[in-house]
Scaffold this motif. Structure first.
Motif, PDB file in Angstrom:
ATOM      1  N   HIS A   1     -21.707  50.849 -15.145  1.00  0.00           N
ATOM      2  CA  HIS A   1     -21.301  49.993 -16.260  1.00  0.00           C
ATOM      3  C   HIS A   1     -19.903  50.381 -16.774  1.00  0.00           C
ATOM      4  O   HIS A   1     -19.044  49.519 -16.986  1.00  0.00           O
ATOM      5  CB  HIS A   1     -22.339  50.137 -17.374  1.00  0.00           C
TER       6      HIS A   1
ATOM      7  N   THR B   1     -22.130  41.937 -19.039  1.00  0.00           N
ATOM      8  CA  THR B   1     -22.009  43.218 -19.745  1.00  0.00           C
ATOM      9  C   THR B   1     -23.082  43.324 -20.828  1.00  0.00           C
ATOM     10  O   THR B   1     -23.723  44.358 -20.983  1.00  0.00           O
ATOM     11  CB  THR B   1     -20.593  43.338 -20.371  1.00  0.00           C
TER      12      THR B   1
ATOM     13  N   HIS C   1     -21.395  52.564 -29.585  1.00  0.00           N
ATOM     14  CA  HIS C   1     -20.505  52.075 -28.524  1.00  0.00           C
ATOM     15  C   HIS C   1     -20.809  50.596 -28.209  1.00  0.00           C
ATOM     16  O   HIS C   1     -19.908  49.747 -28.187  1.00  0.00           O
ATOM     17  CB  HIS C   1     -20.781  53.008 -27.333  1.00  0.00           C
TER      18      HIS C   1
HETATM   19 FE   FE2 Z   1     -20.530  48.442 -22.485  1.00  0.00          FE
END
Ligand code: FE2
Ligand code: FE2
Length: 235
Positions: free
Chosen positions: A137, A171, A219
Motif C-alpha cells: 500500500h 486506496t 494516517h
Molecule cells: Fe493510505
C-alpha cells in the motif's frame, strides 16, 4: 460553551480538533475508515452512554477555545505539503515499526510457544498479512498516487484527475482492509493486554502494535478525510 454538532462527520471533528482522537480511540469510534459517518450515527450503538461521550468531546473541544489554541487547518495547505507531511511522519513511522514488529512477533512466537502458542501463531500470521498489505500500500501511494496528485496540483489536468479518482477508490478499499486486520489483531491480543507472565519483549511487541494501530488510524484519517476530500472538491 461550544457544542459539537451531531450532524458533523467524525472525520471533520477530528480534522478540526485533533485531540478528540483520544476520546474516539477510547470508545472505539472509527474516525478514519468510517470518517464520513456523522457523530449522530456513530453514537447510536452507545445508547444511554452517548450523551456522556458527547460531553467528553465537548470538554476537549472547549479546551481549544479556553486556551485560544489555533489548530493547524490542513485544508488551507497545498496538496503537496499534506503529502510531504504524510510521508515524513506516517509513512516513515509505519516502515520502521513494521520492520521492528516483524522481528518481535517471530521472536515471541519462538520463546513463548509452549505457553501461548495458539494466540502467538494467530498473531504471527495476521501480522504477516498486515505487513505485506501495508508495505504494498505504501509503495503504491509513494510511486503512483502521490506523484499523480502532485502533478495534478501543478497542471490541473482533468485527465489526471480521473486517474486519481480511480486510485483513491482502490486506496480507500485498502484502508478498510487494513482496518479489518487491526480489528483481528485487537481480538487476538485482547486489546493489546500482555499475559501476566509476559517478558519485556512480549510487552514491547504489544505496545508497538497498539502504537502502530493508533498511528495508522491517524494516517488514514489524514488521507481519507483531508487529502482525498480536498481533491474531490478541487475543480
Ligand atoms: Fe493510505
Ligand atoms: Fe499513506
Amino acid at each position: 460553551m461550544r457544542q459539537v454538532d451531531r450532524q458533523s462527520t467524525v472525520g471533520e471533528i477530528v480534522a478540526k480538533y485533533p485531540r478528540t482522537i483520544q476520546v474516539m480511540n477510547r470508545y472505539k469510534i472509527d474516525y478514519c475508515c468510517g470518517g464520513k459517518d456523522s457523530l449522530e450515527k456513530v453514537l447510536q450503538p452507545w445508547k444511554e452512554e452517548a450523551r456522556a461521550i458527547e460531553e467528553e468531546l465537548n470538554r476537549v473541544i472547549n479546551k481549544y477555545t479556553e486556551n485560544n489554541e489555533v489548530v493547524k487547518n490542513w485544508k488551507e495547505e497545498s496538496l503537496t505539503q499534506i503529502i510531504d507531511y504524510i510521508l515524513e511522519t506516517h509513512h516513515r513511522f509505519m516502515n520502521d515499526t513494521l520492520c521492528e514488529l516483524n522481528e518481535l512477533t517471530y521472536k515471541i512466537l519462538k520463546v513463548h510457544f509452549a505457553s501461548h502458542g495458539d494466540s502467538l501463531l494467530r498473531l504471527h500470521h495476521t501480522f504477516g498479512l498486515l505487513k505485506t498489505e501495508l508495505e504494498a500500500h505504501l509503495v503504491k501511494e509513494e510511486e503512483n498516487l502521490f506523484p499523480l496528485i502532485k502533478e495534478f496540483e501543478k497542471t490541473n489536468d482533468q485527465n489526471l484527475k480521473q486517474r486519481i479518482d480511480q486510485f483513491i477508490q482502490n486506496t480507500e478499499n485498502e484502508h478498510d482492509a487494513a482496518g479489518d486486520l487491526f480489528k483481528e489483531i485487537e481480538i487476538i491480543t485482547e486489546d493489546y493486554t500482555p499475559p501476566h507472565d509476559a517478558c519485556f519483549t512480549y510487552k514491547r511487541t504489544f505496545e508497538l502494535l497498539d502504537a502502530l494501530e493508533k498511528d495508522t488510524f491517524n494516517h488514514i484519517h489524514m488521507e481519507n478525510s483531508i487529502l482525498f476530500e480536498l481533491i474531490s472538491s478541487a475543480r
